[in-house]
Design an enzyme around this catalytic site. Structure first.
Site, PDB file in Angstrom:
ATOM      1  N   LYS A 193       0.829  -1.195   0.000  1.00  0.00           N
ATOM      2  CA  LYS A 193       0.000   0.000   0.000  1.00  0.00           C
ATOM      3  C   LYS A 193       0.872   1.256   0.000  1.00  0.00           C
ATOM      4  CE  LYS A 193      -3.788  -2.283   2.476  1.00  0.00           C
ATOM      5  NZ  LYS A 193      -4.635  -2.293   3.698  1.00  0.00           N
ATOM      6  N   VAL A 194       0.296   2.329  -0.565  1.00  0.00           N
ATOM      7  CA  VAL A 194       0.984   3.616  -0.606  1.00  0.00           C
ATOM      8  C   VAL A 194       0.164   4.622   0.186  1.00  0.00           C
ATOM      9  CG1 VAL A 194       1.893   5.449  -2.072  1.00  0.00           C
ATOM     10  CG2 VAL A 194       1.931   3.083  -2.868  1.00  0.00           C
ATOM     11  N   ASP A 234      11.482  -1.167 -16.367  1.00  0.00           N
ATOM     12  CA  ASP A 234      10.054  -1.166 -16.052  1.00  0.00           C
ATOM     13  C   ASP A 234       9.434   0.203 -16.340  1.00  0.00           C
ATOM     14  OD1 ASP A 234       7.710  -2.366 -15.311  1.00  0.00           O
ATOM     15  OD2 ASP A 234       8.005  -2.135 -13.165  1.00  0.00           O
TER      16      ASP A 234
END
Length: 947
Positions: free
Chosen positions: A630-631, A741
């Site tokens: 989670k952020v 990425d």
């Protein structure tokens, strides 16, 4: 008789020690300064045990490592005048108690791993002359209090993570000569008040986040020789015409600064030697007045200059490089630029005229062998002149990495002894003389030359004269150009036709180099000491070289009897031997590092600090979630807003990506790369703390949920920022890095929609040359990335190259233009766009939410994206080509469609693109481009994208 001898020996020792005590009582270090040193020691982490003798005895008389003392008149105490802890592998912070060292003149912590802020208490040390804190991980802003230091000569804080503005109080530093503040995250404008500094020679502020107009008042600086501000963002600003009046100026370097306007006319500066204004948006013609004969380097490449190449470049006897690559110049190739140059020895000249509109070669045209003339990308290579120009029309990059090695030793000499690291001095007038050299890492920080080789002999003469050595005592083992450009040299200093240096000479040489007691000729610019390797000498005098008393203090202490002097020697020897024995015991108890990489380069937060910043990870603070965890949006105790990426329990296994991100981001500094503020690593918690990006991810703004869709101009602005960030990774980072990425959810947007590339957990270091100097073309690695962005050739062959990132960025460009996801409802964006392109109907794929756009710009943008996404690696452009093309597209935008406009620009064409308006053959990509993918979920605005 034996007993009598023992008694006499004991009596002598007692007498000697009594003399020693008398000396110590008369000369001790100021107690306030002793306590300050202890506080400094307590705030440092010393994994190599370099400061093992700190805290034992008196700092001055017990020779604490790195501490130098002196006697102040009418004062019974000794005082600390220098702290020299250069390259000691120290981490931790610099304690505010350093401000209590009232007599300190040198504060040297170069090339360590210090974190935290520069304490404002430094401003209390009014005697300070040298502050050298470069090569650490310091952060925070520069304290205004440094402006109190009226005796300061040199401030080196380069290669840190310092942010915020350059304080205007620095205008009070009336003794300052050297501001070395490059490679940080400084922001705001360069203060015009710096023009008041009467002695300022070098202002190095390149590779920061500086913005705003360049201050014209800098032209009033009385002594300024070098202004180097490359890789900042002075968007919309021009180069002040007043800079042409800086009579003392030797070098002006403003590469990649988003500058506009005209090329400055520097012809009135008598000793001007180096001009680099490449990779900007300069327009107009090249000034025709003749430059000074001292000029060595002129780089005007990658701008929008037009007209012809003027004749004033001829007759410049010291010219090494003239580059106008990538402009709009026309007319004839000039025939006489080399006319006044004597090509002897290693003297060469590079004329890079590639990618212009030159269409004629003079009838009599025979460049000397030492002249490299490049014409690729000009009409002259395709017209009737092509046959004569054929050997000049091959594409080539001239801004490479020139390097060299010293001469080889005589192979007929017998082998040197294996003890003490003896070796031959190849330059010695005595054949086969074995000696033990000192190793010196020595870097020219802002050289005024492009090619070092013709100046190598001059450099040797200059440096040995300043070091009071014979020329044959200096051996340049190797030299190499680094990004900047800077010149890294590895030197060996040999004794003067003897096997060994004496102790005094080693001490002298180190003091001269580490104390900046020499000044090289102007053409070489400022230098910095990277290392001073004692080698075999370290075992014989480990502390004398790194600490001691200044001569005046030493004279006062040694006024006593010979007996007292001998006593000091005996006691010191016994003391050192005891410490060595104890150190061997302590070393066995040293804790092993938890990671095989260093993670102390950024701030380490506790779990409690992270919980406090997020209200105990309250759900209201959560702004995103992904496969990694989670952020949260958090607020640190100093009020800084941050994004905190907290790993969930399953992703803690292995921690490789966590370590990779810290290792890479802690040493990368660019305005288009997200900044890592710190990390938290406790037994069951792993968190990464980034700068907070208020506008979230690019993917957020391409989704249908966005209330205000991005204008085309803003999309170009974002694409250009992302490309510049990746270009930095490929060419400026040392060593270079492949991101692996690149995707829309890893491109973050700040409050001004400046794009910043994020998420380095999958990144890999680029290949380095092998033992024979051959650079591998790729890395063989397990395929990782996000479906839809993956380079197909990398996926099939497992061969990762820089153009794998190019492919991924190409997909992002297609997203920007179409609003589509890379893979959606079973459709692949690359395939869909190619089908539309081949059918001649691209209107159906353009994002319907984009209000309006200029068709010619969209066409060019699309053709660039398609070329990036070609299956064949070699058919893709390089990242530098992409940046160049995006700069061109931005320059083509009509007035009103600027990158930061929130509304539809005036005078724009509405979407009327069709098969008739954009036929297949109309798509265009610059002829000199040649240069390389991954499912994500939408994340709410204001996040750092989780993995």
């Amino acid at each position: 008789m034996g007993n009598l001898g023992g008694i006499l020996h004991a009596v002598i020792l007692l007498l000697l020690c009594a003399g020693c005590v008398d000396v110590a009582r008369g000369q001790t270090t100021d107690p306030t300064e002793v306590n300050a040193l202890k506080a400094i020691r307590n705030s440092l982490i010393d994994p190599s045990n370099k400061l093992k003798n700190w805290g034992r005895g008196d700092p001055c008389t017990s020779l604490w490592t790195g501490i130098f003392c002196d006697k102040i008149p009418s004062d019974s105490y000794l005082h600390i005048v220098e702290i020299q802890l250069f390259k000691m592998n120290l981490s931790g912070t610099l304690a505010p108690e350093v401000g209590l060292l009232s007599q300190l003149k040198t504060l040297d912590f170069m090339w360590n791993n210090l974190t935290g802020n520069i304490p404002k208490e430094v401003g209390n040390i009014t005697m300070l002359k040298l502050i050298t804190l470069n090569g650490n991980q310091l952060s925070g802003s520069l304290p205004d209090e440094i402006g109190y230091l009226v005796n300061l000569n040199r401030l080196q804080i380069d290669e840190n993570k310092i942010s915020g503005p350059i304080p205007k109080s620095f205008a009070n530093l009336t003794s300052i000569k050297h501001f070395h503040m490059n490679n940080n995250s400084l922001s705001g404008q360069i203060p015009s008040e710096l023009s008041k500094l009467p002695s300022l020679l070098h202002l190095l502020v390149d590779n920061n986040n500086l913005s705003g107009p360049l201050p014209p008042k800098l032209a009033e600086a009385q002594s300024l020789e070098i202004l180097q501000a490359d890789n900042n963002n002075f968007s919309g600003s021009s180069i002040p015409a007043e800079y042409s009046n800086i009579r003392t100026l030797l070098k002006l370097s403003l590469r990649n600064c988003s500058l506009q306007g005209a090329v400055p006319d520097m012809s009135g500066i008598p000793k001007f030697g180096y001009l680099d204004v490449s990779w900007n948006q300069l327009k107009g013609s090249i000034p025709t007045n003749r430059l000074a004969s001292t000029i060595t380097t002129i780089d005007l490449s990658h701008n929008f200059l037009d007209g012809t190449i003027p004749p004033n470049f001829s007759g410049l006897p010291n010219l090494q490089l003239l580059s106008v690559n990538g402009n709009l110049l026309n007319g004839s190739v000039p025939p006489t630029i080399w006319s006044n140059i004597t090509f002897t020895g290693n003297r060469t000249l590079i004329l890079d005229f590639q990618n212009n509109s030159l269409d004629t070669i003079p009838a009599a045209f025979e460049p000397p062998e030492a002249v490299t003339l490049l014409l690729y990308g000009n009409p002259v290579c395709t017209t009737s002149n092509a046959a004569r120009a054929a050997n000049l029309c091959q594409p080539k990059s001239v801004i490479g990495e020139p390097s060299g090695e010293g001469r080889q030793v005589n192979t007929l000499c017998p082998p040197c002894p294996t003890d003490k690291n003896y070796e031959y001095n190849p330059a010695s007038p005595i054949p086969c003389l074995c000696a033990v050299p000192l190793g010196v890492g020595f870097r020219l920080k802002s050289p005024g030359i492009f090619d070092f080789l013709p100046y190598k002999e001059t450099f040797e003469i200059n440096l040995t004269s300043l070091l009071e050595l014979r020329v044959y005592q200096l051996y340049i083992e190797r030299f190499m150009r680094e990004t900047g450009p800077r010149l890294n040299t590895h030197l060996k200093l040999f004794p003067n036709n003897t096997p060994l240096f004496n102790t005094a000479e080693v001490v002298r040489l180190r003091q001269v180099l580490a104390g900046w007691q020499i000044t090289l000729s102007d053409v070489f610019g400022p230098y910095e000491l990277l290392n001073f390797t004692l080698g075999s000498y370290a075992d014989e005098f480990p502390t004398v070289v790194s600490s001691g008393l200044k001569r005046s203090a030493l004279a006062g202490i040694l006024v006593g009897t010979i007996v007292a002097a001998v006593a000091v020697s005996v006691v010191s020897t016994v003391f050192i031997m005891k410490k060595r024995r104890k150190h061997r015991t302590v070393s066995r108890r040293s804790l092993l590092s938890r990671f095989s990489i260093k993670v102390d380069g950024v701030k380490c937060f506790t779990f409690e600090e992270m919980a406090g910043a997020t209200s105990d990870f309250n759900i209201s603070a959560q702004v995103g979630q992904g496969g990694y965890g989670k952020v949260y949006k958090g607020t640190l105790v100093d009020g800084t807003a941050v994004a905190i990426k907290r790993a969930h329990e399953d992703s803690l296994q292995g921690s490789k990506e966590f370590c990779t991100e810290i290792e890479l981001l802690s040493r990368l500094h660019h305005r288009n790369l997200v900044s890592l503020v710190g990390y938290c690593d406790e037994e069951d918690e792993q968190m990464l703390v980034y700068e907070f990006m208020p506008n979230g991810t690019l993917r957020d703004h391409l989704s249908a949920k966005t209330e205000r869709p991005l204008t085309f101009g803003r999309r170009v602005h974002i694409a250009l920022g992302a490309a510049k960030g990746i270009l930095y990774l490929h060419t400026e980072a040392n060593p270079p890095i492949y991101h692996r990425d690149v995707k829309a959810s890893n491109i973050l947007l700040d409050s001004k929609f400046v794009a910043k590339v994020a998420d380095f957990g999958l990144s890999r270091l680029a290949p380095v040359p092998d033992v024979e100097g051959t650079l591998p073309a790729h890395i063989s690695t397990v395929v990782k990335g996000t479906p839809g962005y993956l380079d197909p050739e990398y996926f099939l062959t497992h061969k990762l190259t820089e153009r794998s990132d190019v492919y991924s960025l190409g997909v992002v460009l297609l997203e920007l233009l179409t609003g589509m996801r890379p893979i959606q409802h079973g459709k692949n964006i690359v395939r869909e766009v190619n089908m539309a392109y081949q059918s001649g109907d691209i209107s159906r794929i353009i994002d319907s939410r984009m209000p309006s756009y200029p068709p010619e710009c969209v066409t060019r943008f699309l053709s660039l994206a398609i070329k990036c996404c070609r299956d064949e690696t070699e058919a893709r452009p390089y990242m530098a080509d992409i940046v160049r093309e995006l700069e061109t597209i931005r320059g083509m935008l009509p007035e009103g469609e600027d990158a930061l406009s929130e509304t539809t620009g005036s005078g724009l064409l509405t979407k009327t693109m069709s098969s008739s308006s954009t036929p297949t053959g109309a798509l265009y990509v610059s002829s000199h481009m040649s240069g390389s993918g991954q499912v994500d979920s939408g994340i709410p605005s204001g996040t750092v994208a989780p993995r």
